[in-house]
Motif scaffolding. Structure first.
Motif, PDB file in Angstrom:
ATOM      1  N   THR A 177       0.810  -1.222   0.000  1.00 28.40           N
ATOM      2  CA  THR A 177       0.000   0.000   0.000  1.00 28.40           C
ATOM      3  C   THR A 177       0.839   1.265   0.000  1.00 28.40           C
ATOM      4  O   THR A 177       0.439   2.276  -0.564  1.00 28.40           O
ATOM      5  N   SER A 178       2.007   1.232   0.652  1.00 20.60           N
ATOM      6  CA  SER A 178       2.830   2.433   0.732  1.00 20.60           C
ATOM      7  C   SER A 178       3.951   2.450  -0.295  1.00 20.60           C
ATOM      8  O   SER A 178       4.541   3.510  -0.554  1.00 20.60           O
ATOM      9  N   SER A 179       4.253   1.319  -0.924  1.00 18.70           N
ATOM     10  CA  SER A 179       5.386   1.263  -1.849  1.00 18.70           C
ATOM     11  C   SER A 179       5.269   2.215  -3.037  1.00 18.70           C
ATOM     12  O   SER A 179       6.273   2.828  -3.435  1.00 18.70           O
ATOM     13  N   PRO A 180       4.083   2.409  -3.659  1.00 25.36           N
ATOM     14  CA  PRO A 180       4.020   3.388  -4.748  1.00 25.36           C
ATOM     15  C   PRO A 180       4.409   4.798  -4.306  1.00 25.36           C
ATOM     16  O   PRO A 180       5.104   5.522  -5.032  1.00 25.36           O
ATOM     17  N   ALA A 181       3.992   5.198  -3.108  1.00 31.90           N
ATOM     18  CA  ALA A 181       4.369   6.520  -2.601  1.00 31.90           C
ATOM     19  C   ALA A 181       5.873   6.597  -2.361  1.00 31.90           C
ATOM     20  O   ALA A 181       6.504   7.636  -2.605  1.00 31.90           O
ATOM     21  N   VAL A 182       6.451   5.508  -1.860  1.00 33.71           N
ATOM     22  CA  VAL A 182       7.904   5.464  -1.668  1.00 33.71           C
ATOM     23  C   VAL A 182       8.614   5.715  -2.993  1.00 33.71           C
ATOM     24  O   VAL A 182       9.538   6.541  -3.081  1.00 33.71           O
ATOM     25  N   LEU A 183       8.188   5.017  -4.036  1.00 26.64           N
ATOM     26  CA  LEU A 183       8.828   5.157  -5.343  1.00 26.64           C
ATOM     27  C   LEU A 183       8.637   6.555  -5.906  1.00 26.64           C
ATOM     28  O   LEU A 183       9.574   7.144  -6.454  1.00 26.64           O
ATOM     29  N   LEU A 184       7.446   7.110  -5.752  1.00 23.82           N
ATOM     30  CA  LEU A 184       7.187   8.457  -6.258  1.00 23.82           C
ATOM     31  C   LEU A 184       8.052   9.495  -5.548  1.00 23.82           C
ATOM     32  O   LEU A 184       8.453  10.496  -6.150  1.00 23.82           O
ATOM     33  N   GLY A 185       8.369   9.250  -4.287  1.00 20.29           N
ATOM     34  CA  GLY A 185       9.136  10.224  -3.515  1.00 20.29           C
ATOM     35  C   GLY A 185      10.640  10.089  -3.633  1.00 20.29           C
ATOM     36  O   GLY A 185      11.370  10.932  -3.078  1.00 20.29           O
ATOM     37  N   ARG A 186      11.144   9.066  -4.323  1.00 20.53           N
ATOM     38  CA  ARG A 186      12.594   8.882  -4.422  1.00 20.53           C
ATOM     39  C   ARG A 186      13.303  10.126  -4.983  1.00 20.53           C
ATOM     40  O   ARG A 186      14.333  10.550  -4.447  1.00 20.53           O
ATOM     41  N   PRO A 187      12.801  10.752  -6.064  1.00 20.24           N
ATOM     42  CA  PRO A 187      13.486  11.954  -6.566  1.00 20.24           C
ATOM     43  C   PRO A 187      13.480  13.106  -5.561  1.00 20.24           C
ATOM     44  O   PRO A 187      14.446  13.877  -5.490  1.00 20.24           O
ATOM     45  N   ASP A 188      12.409  13.227  -4.763  1.00 18.80           N
ATOM     46  CA  ASP A 188      12.345  14.283  -3.748  1.00 18.80           C
ATOM     47  C   ASP A 188      13.467  14.115  -2.733  1.00 18.80           C
ATOM     48  O   ASP A 188      14.151  15.071  -2.358  1.00 18.80           O
ATOM     49  N   SER A 189      13.645  12.887  -2.271  1.00 17.49           N
ATOM     50  CA  SER A 189      14.679  12.623  -1.271  1.00 17.49           C
ATOM     51  C   SER A 189      16.068  12.869  -1.844  1.00 17.49           C
ATOM     52  O   SER A 189      16.921  13.503  -1.200  1.00 17.49           O
ATOM     53  N   ALA A 190      16.309  12.396  -3.067  1.00 21.29           N
ATOM     54  CA  ALA A 190      17.617  12.582  -3.687  1.00 21.29           C
ATOM     55  C   ALA A 190      17.945  14.063  -3.850  1.00 21.29           C
ATOM     56  O   ALA A 190      19.071  14.495  -3.607  1.00 21.29           O
ATOM     57  N   ALA A 191      16.955  14.857  -4.229  1.00 22.67           N
ATOM     58  CA  ALA A 191      17.193  16.290  -4.432  1.00 22.67           C
ATOM     59  C   ALA A 191      17.486  17.020  -3.133  1.00 22.67           C
ATOM     60  O   ALA A 191      18.126  18.079  -3.139  1.00 22.67           O
ATOM     61  N   SER A 192      17.023  16.484  -1.998  1.00 27.49           N
ATOM     62  CA  SER A 192      17.238  17.128  -0.704  1.00 27.49           C
ATOM     63  C   SER A 192      18.324  16.462   0.123  1.00 27.49           C
ATOM     64  O   SER A 192      18.450  16.729   1.318  1.00 27.49           O
ATOM     65  N   SER A 193      19.128  15.585  -0.497  1.00 23.27           N
ATOM     66  CA  SER A 193      20.196  14.869   0.207  1.00 23.27           C
ATOM     67  C   SER A 193      19.659  14.066   1.387  1.00 23.27           C
ATOM     68  O   SER A 193      20.306  13.926   2.424  1.00 23.27           O
ATOM     69  N   VAL A 194      18.432  13.563   1.229  1.00 23.34           N
ATOM     70  CA  VAL A 194      17.794  12.740   2.262  1.00 23.34           C
ATOM     71  C   VAL A 194      17.969  11.270   1.903  1.00 23.34           C
ATOM     72  O   VAL A 194      17.822  10.878   0.742  1.00 23.34           O
ATOM     73  N   VAL A 195      18.288  10.464   2.900  1.00 18.54           N
ATOM     74  CA  VAL A 195      18.408   9.025   2.704  1.00 18.54           C
ATOM     75  C   VAL A 195      17.417   8.309   3.616  1.00 18.54           C
ATOM     76  O   VAL A 195      17.053   8.812   4.683  1.00 18.54           O
ATOM     77  N   TRP A 196      16.975   7.146   3.166  1.00 21.48           N
ATOM     78  CA  TRP A 196      16.101   6.266   3.937  1.00 21.48           C
ATOM     79  C   TRP A 196      16.685   4.855   3.864  1.00 21.48           C
ATOM     80  O   TRP A 196      17.278   4.488   2.857  1.00 21.48           O
ATOM     81  N   SER A 197      16.465   4.074   4.893  1.00 24.30           N
ATOM     82  CA  SER A 197      16.975   2.705   4.871  1.00 24.30           C
ATOM     83  C   SER A 197      15.875   1.657   4.752  1.00 24.30           C
ATOM     84  O   SER A 197      16.157   0.496   4.460  1.00 24.30           O
ATOM     85  N   THR A 198      14.607   2.069   4.975  1.00 24.97           N
ATOM     86  CA  THR A 198      13.541   1.071   5.033  1.00 24.97           C
ATOM     87  C   THR A 198      12.181   1.733   4.890  1.00 24.97           C
ATOM     88  O   THR A 198      12.036   2.948   5.089  1.00 24.97           O
ATOM     89  N   GLY A 199      11.187   0.932   4.572  1.00 21.16           N
ATOM     90  CA  GLY A 199       9.804   1.376   4.618  1.00 21.16           C
ATOM     91  C   GLY A 199       9.117   0.895   5.880  1.00 21.16           C
ATOM     92  O   GLY A 199       7.897   0.976   5.999  1.00 21.16           O
ATOM     93  N   ALA A 200       9.887   0.421   6.827  1.00 21.94           N
ATOM     94  CA  ALA A 200       9.363  -0.104   8.085  1.00 21.94           C
ATOM     95  C   ALA A 200      10.031   0.614   9.263  1.00 21.94           C
ATOM     96  O   ALA A 200      10.478   1.748   9.136  1.00 21.94           O
ATOM     97  N   HIS A 201      10.107  -0.058  10.406  1.00 18.36           N
ATOM     98  CA  HIS A 201      10.676   0.535  11.611  1.00 18.36           C
ATOM     99  C   HIS A 201      12.146   0.135  11.765  1.00 18.36           C
ATOM    100  O   HIS A 201      12.592  -0.849  11.171  1.00 18.36           O
ATOM    101  N   THR A 202      12.864   0.881  12.599  1.00 25.89           N
ATOM    102  CA  THR A 202      14.248   0.534  12.913  1.00 25.89           C
ATOM    103  C   THR A 202      14.400   0.356  14.429  1.00 25.89           C
ATOM    104  O   THR A 202      13.495   0.656  15.196  1.00 25.89           O
TER     105      THR A 202
END
Length: 499
Positions: free
Chosen positions: A438-463
């Motif tokens: 359910t959340s994976s399409p939003a994750v994929l759509l937001g990848r360019p946003d994160s790259a442009a802001s020097s933001v990194v993510w490691s997971t779509g879950a908890h750490t």
């Protein structure tokens, strides 16, 4: 259940932190608080707090006051049998001191009910309540209120909330209180929500609660007119509006629900209240940097309001923490691009160290990627084109470039075989750390946003990231240091239960 020793967990999670720096805040005097307020930022790890600490014109004084005034501690968000926890078990441990396993709600690992600090407060004659910007039957508010084996049993959770005896319940989730055939005789404000009955039985919990003396509010206007407890506020069929749309469609804001809770719960014996800023977690699951910042702004406004209350009521203990961290969020330096304003050379690499120019676009967001995709995929099939998606995405943040080519690349990764759009892992793998279709399409759509802001993510879950704990007021010093979330919960129950 398999048990992991506390000593092992502390060693695993706190390598290198045996020598802890002394807290910078002045210790609060010991004592018995009259009021106890627990604020949970769901998914709010130290990284998310760090985002809110950036010196920008977009963040008010809530976090800065919190940093200046609080005693600081750390809790380890582990369960009885795992080193990564979910919201249900983590909230259960924070609220009661019990040790449980993921997905359990208000019970320990053996399935026995756990008495939360709200239960203890009521036994002492205090009024008690729960507020959330998600829905009442969701994991965090449920875990402070009721006792069930699995967080997915939301109809059962609603039943138990109806008989919990809590003085105040406010959030979304009206549908779980209505029978499967609905209620055609709902009063106007509740009928306006057009909530489908999601129960599989014929019980109308709204009417049952009214029969027990609860005043029911389904809009901000109704909420503003309430004078006494007990109170049930249900302001959306399911989840409430996100930070971008907060306060629209007749819904009260998180601050307004909290304000009215303070008014309604006030009494000579004091009150206990849990307030959840729950959509920080959802933004993290979606890896949506702009939405995450919007939710942290919402939390900042809540904290600013609570600080004003504490100024007028210094006999109040406030604890602010997260239940766990979501997304593995952070900023990182990266290989420099020609367009970067600041570069540095190190080890033969040309590097870009993020500055506020990387951050500004995050503050320019107007919609979450989840909201954009919900609108897009609700359009007729013929209108679900790259041009349409590019327009929707572009209007959500004027500071971010998103072309038809970007949209076409995204759509090429989406499959709709099951009727619901999801990422086709065979073509565009996100990896096993992104378990939610359910959340994976939003994750994929937001990848360019994160790259442009020097933001990194490691997971779509908890750490497993250790989570900061801020405490101020009588007894705040009991919450400094490093401890498990269950140990923190024991201290909370103990201070509320002291005579």
């Amino acid at each position: 259940m398999r048990t992991i020793s506390r000593s092992f967990l502390v060693a695993l999670l706190c390598v290198g932190c045996a020598r802890q720096p002394a807290p910078t805040a002045t210790l609060q005097p010991s004592g018995k608080p009259r009021n106890v307020i627990v604020i949970i930022g769901d998914g709010m790890g130290a990284q998310q707090v760090g985002l809110a600490s950036l010196k920008t014109p977009f963040i008010g004084s809530g976090f800065s006051q919190l940093f200046e005034r609080s005693t600081v501690g750390v809790h380890l968000p582990v369960s009885e049998s795992s080193i990564v926890n979910d919201s249900a078990c983590s909230a259960t441990q924070l609220g009661s001191g019990c040790s449980c396993d993921p997905l359990q709600v208000g019970v320990n690992s053996s399935g026995r009910p756990c008495q939360s600090f709200l239960d203890v407060a009521r036994a002492r004659g205090m009024r008690a309540g729960v507020v959330s910007d998600t829905r009442l039957t969701h994991a965090t508010p449920a875990s402070f209120s009721v006792h069930v084996e699995h967080r997915g049993s939301e109809a059962e959770i609603a039943e138990k909330m109806a008989s919990s005896g809590l003085d105040l319940l406010m959030s979304g989730g009206l549908s779980y209180f209505l029978p499967k055939d609905g209620d055609p005789s709902l009063k106007v404000e509740c009928a306006r929500l057009k909530a489908p009955g999601l129960r599989k039985d014929s019980r109308n919990l709204l009417r049952e609660l009214q029969g027990r003396g609860y005043a029911v509010a389904c809009s901000q206007d109704e909420l503003s007119k309430l004078q006494t407890t007990p109170v049930l506020g249900l302001f959306a069929p399911s989840e409430m509006k996100d930070a971008y749309e907060e306060g629209t469609s007749g819904e009260p804001s998180l601050v307004e629900m909290t304000r009215r809770s303070f008014d309604l719960l006030d009494n000579p014996a004091g009150f206990a209240l849990m307030v959840e800023a729950g959509q920080i977690d959802w933004a993290g699951h979606d890896n949506d940097p702009d939405w995450l910042f919007a939710e942290m702004k919402r939390m900042d406004g809540l904290l600013e309001f609570v600080e004003h209350f504490v100024d007028a009521n210094p006999d109040t203990l406030v604890i602010v923490t997260g239940d766990h961290e979501t997304g593995g969020f952070g900023f990182s330096y990266r290989r420099a691009r020609d367009s970067d304003s600041t570069n540095a050379s190190s080890g033969g690499a040309l590097l870009h160290f993020p500055d506020l120019t990387d951050f500004w676009p995050m503050a320019g967001g107007r919609r979450s990627n989840r909201s954009i995709l919900k609108e897009f995929f609700s359009l007729p099939e013929a209108e679900q084109t790259a041009a349409t998606l590019a327009k929707l995405k572009g209007s959500a943040n004027k500071q971010r470039a998103f072309t038809e080519k970007d949209a076409a690349n995204f759509l090429a990764c989406i499959a709709k075989d099951s009727g619901k759009p999801k990422v086709d892992e065979s073509r565009c793998p996100l990896g096993p750390e992104y378990p939610y279709d359910t959340s994976s399409p939003a994750v994929l759509l937001g990848r360019p946003d994160s790259a442009a802001s020097s933001v990194v993510w490691s997971t779509g879950a908890h750490t497993h990231t250790p989570v900061l704990v801020f405490a101020q007021g009588p007894g705040a010093e009991q919450f400094q240091g490093v401890r498990s979330s269950a140990e923190l919960g024991k201290r909370l129950v103990g201070i509320v239960g002291q005579q």
